[in-house]
Design an enzyme around this catalytic site. Structure first.
Site, PDB file in Angstrom:
ATOM      1  N   LYS A 204      43.761  47.636  41.707  1.00  0.00           N
ATOM      2  CA  LYS A 204      43.520  47.193  40.330  1.00  0.00           C
ATOM      3  C   LYS A 204      44.402  48.015  39.399  1.00  0.00           C
ATOM      4  O   LYS A 204      44.269  49.235  39.312  1.00  0.00           O
ATOM      5  CB  LYS A 204      42.043  47.376  39.983  1.00  0.00           C
ATOM      6  CG  LYS A 204      41.718  47.067  38.535  1.00  0.00           C
ATOM      7  CD  LYS A 204      40.226  47.105  38.272  1.00  0.00           C
ATOM      8  CE  LYS A 204      39.955  46.937  36.782  1.00  0.00           C
ATOM      9  NZ  LYS A 204      38.513  46.947  36.477  1.00  0.00           N
ATOM     10  N   LYS A 257      44.754  42.781  41.602  1.00  0.00           N
ATOM     11  CA  LYS A 257      44.433  42.392  40.223  1.00  0.00           C
ATOM     12  C   LYS A 257      45.320  43.152  39.252  1.00  0.00           C
ATOM     13  O   LYS A 257      45.440  44.370  39.412  1.00  0.00           O
ATOM     14  CB  LYS A 257      42.967  42.743  39.963  1.00  0.00           C
ATOM     15  CG  LYS A 257      42.525  42.542  38.539  1.00  0.00           C
ATOM     16  CD  LYS A 257      41.144  43.105  38.306  1.00  0.00           C
ATOM     17  CE  LYS A 257      40.844  42.973  36.825  1.00  0.00           C
ATOM     18  NZ  LYS A 257      39.696  43.753  36.418  1.00  0.00           N
TER      19      LYS A 257
HETATM   20  C1  PBG Z   1      35.345  46.009  34.563  1.00  0.00           C
HETATM   21  C2  PBG Z   1      36.286  44.870  34.679  1.00  0.00           C
HETATM   22  C3  PBG Z   1      37.407  44.585  33.903  1.00  0.00           C
HETATM   23  C4  PBG Z   1      37.929  43.405  34.383  1.00  0.00           C
HETATM   24  C5  PBG Z   1      37.147  43.021  35.466  1.00  0.00           C
HETATM   25  N1  PBG Z   1      36.137  43.936  35.647  1.00  0.00           N
HETATM   26  C6  PBG Z   1      37.947  45.276  32.713  1.00  0.00           C
HETATM   27  C7  PBG Z   1      38.651  46.550  32.826  1.00  0.00           C
HETATM   28  O1  PBG Z   1      38.801  47.137  33.897  1.00  0.00           O
HETATM   29  O2  PBG Z   1      39.035  47.048  31.769  1.00  0.00           O
HETATM   30  C8  PBG Z   1      39.120  42.705  33.804  1.00  0.00           C
HETATM   31  C9  PBG Z   1      39.122  41.250  34.028  1.00  0.00           C
HETATM   32  C10 PBG Z   1      39.989  40.438  33.153  1.00  0.00           C
HETATM   33  O3  PBG Z   1      40.821  40.911  32.340  1.00  0.00           O
HETATM   34  O4  PBG Z   1      39.844  39.225  33.265  1.00  0.00           O
HETATM   35  N2  PBG Z   1      35.858  47.207  34.999  1.00  0.00           N
HETATM   36 ZN    ZN Z   2      34.888  49.062  34.309  1.00  0.00          ZN
END
Ligand code: PBG
Ligand code: ZN
Length: 332
Positions: A204, A257
């Site tokens: 991520k 992601k």
């Molecule tokens: C929570 C989370 C996030 C996303 C998915 N789970 C936000 C982040 O990490 O700031 C992002 C998903 C998206 O942008 O569609 N941690």
């Molecule tokens: Zn988070």
């Protein structure tokens, strides 16, 4: 590929256009096909809402009250979608993310509601993180001004166990804490929930493409950024290490992601492991397409189809996308 010189050309024996001559031929030869069954619908459930609310930076996506989610998922099911990932937006936040592991919390109630209505006919995935639940908006707990890894993973274990007790099929930790998959596996197994699967948000990235999501989920960090835990997006080998460590900790499914800027990572992951791969096409990817489409600059259905097909071609088995309903409609 070997360097083909002019005098070794296989033209006119080979004419690649033969297999593109009309739509029927092209359809027969299509290598990658999308289906609604591999799309995962993201759903925001907000505590205390009276009616669905628009999200400014994500046209056509809404935050839903608990009472409306079954109806929304019924629409998705009618289009052939069989999986949803739930995000809870609690009324109360605190420094310890207490509302994240409350058995009567908003997402736990949502899971129970969906399970009761759909029985086993909808795969319930839950996002396991703290950022929507902490007053400071970080994905982990804070100690002495820093994100504390190990107290965060034990809280994430509690969150995942509460989701599993409520009836989740798959829990998906997105906090990017080291050891989070292991902590969750142990927390689940301790309660006899060995059949609940873990989808690690393995690679991520620290991406500006999450901005619309944070707007939707009220989850922007109050100070600093997420770069001490999310991945530096320039590093592909490090992304593979993240994936390897999630696998070693017991992940059942791994994730890359965002999706479109990271097709190389999806492809590398596909080459280097045998686990199912989920790609998360994030809020910013959706917003970019939507904004250009609303201006009339691109054809939304065409761009959506191209992007999602490319994600699958790169090696994703399943895709989380805010375009899930629209894509499923187009596939009917
Ligand atoms: C929570 C989370 C996030 C996303 C998915 N789970 C936000 C982040 O990490 O700031 C992002 C998903 C998206 O942008 O569609 N941690
Ligand atoms: Zn988070």
């Amino acid at each position: 590929m070997k360097n083909i010189k002019n005098d070794h050309s296989n033209f006119p024996d080979v004419r690649l256009r033969r297999l593109r001559k009309n739509q029927a031929v092209r359809d027969l030869l299509q290598e990658t096909r999308l289906s609604a069954r591999e799309l995962i619908l993201p759903l925001f459930v907000e505590e205390g809402l009276k009616k669905p609310q628009d999200i400014g930076s994500m046209p056509d996506i809404k935050r839903f009250p608990l009472d409306d989610i079954v109806q929304e998922l019924e629409k998705a099911a009618d289009l052939g979608i069989r999986a949803a990932i739930l995000f809870g937006l609690p009324a109360e936040k605190d420094a310890r993310a207490t509302s994240a592991f409350d058995d009567n919390g908003i997402v736990q109630q949502a899971i129970q509601t969906v399970r009761k209505h759909f029985s086993d006919n909808m795969v319930i995935i839950t996002d396991v993180c703290l950022c929507q639940y902490t007053s400071h908006g970080h994905c982990g707990l804070i100690s002495k001004g820093k994100i504390d890894n190990d107290s965060s993973t034990s809280t994430l274990g509690k969150v995942a166990a509460s989701h599993a007790r409520a009836g989740a099929d798959i829990v998906a930790p997105s906090a990017m804490m080291d050891g989070q998959v292991l902590a969750i596996r142990q927390a689940l197994d301790k309660e006899g929930m060995g059949d609940v699967a873990i989808m690690g948000y393995s690679a991520k990235q620290a991406s500006p493409l999450y901005a619309p999501f944070r707007d939707a989920a009220h989850s922007s960090p109050e100070f600093g950024d997420r770069k001490s835990y999310q991945m530096p997006f320039a590093n592909a080998r490090e992304a593979m290490r993240e994936i390897e460590s999630d696998i070693a900790e017991g992940a059942d499914i791994i994730m890359v992601k965002p999706a479109i800027p990271y097709l190389d990572l999806i492809y590398r992951a596909r080459q280097s492991c045998s686990l199912p791969i989920c790609a998360y096409s994030v809020s910013g990817e959706y917003a970019l397409i939507k904004a250009a489409a609303l201006e009339g600059w691109v054809d939304e259905n065409a761009v959506m189809t191209e992007f999602l097909t490319a994600i699958k071609r790169a090696g994703a088995d399943m895709i989380i996308t805010y375009h899930a309903m629209q894509m499923a409609k187009l596939l009917q």
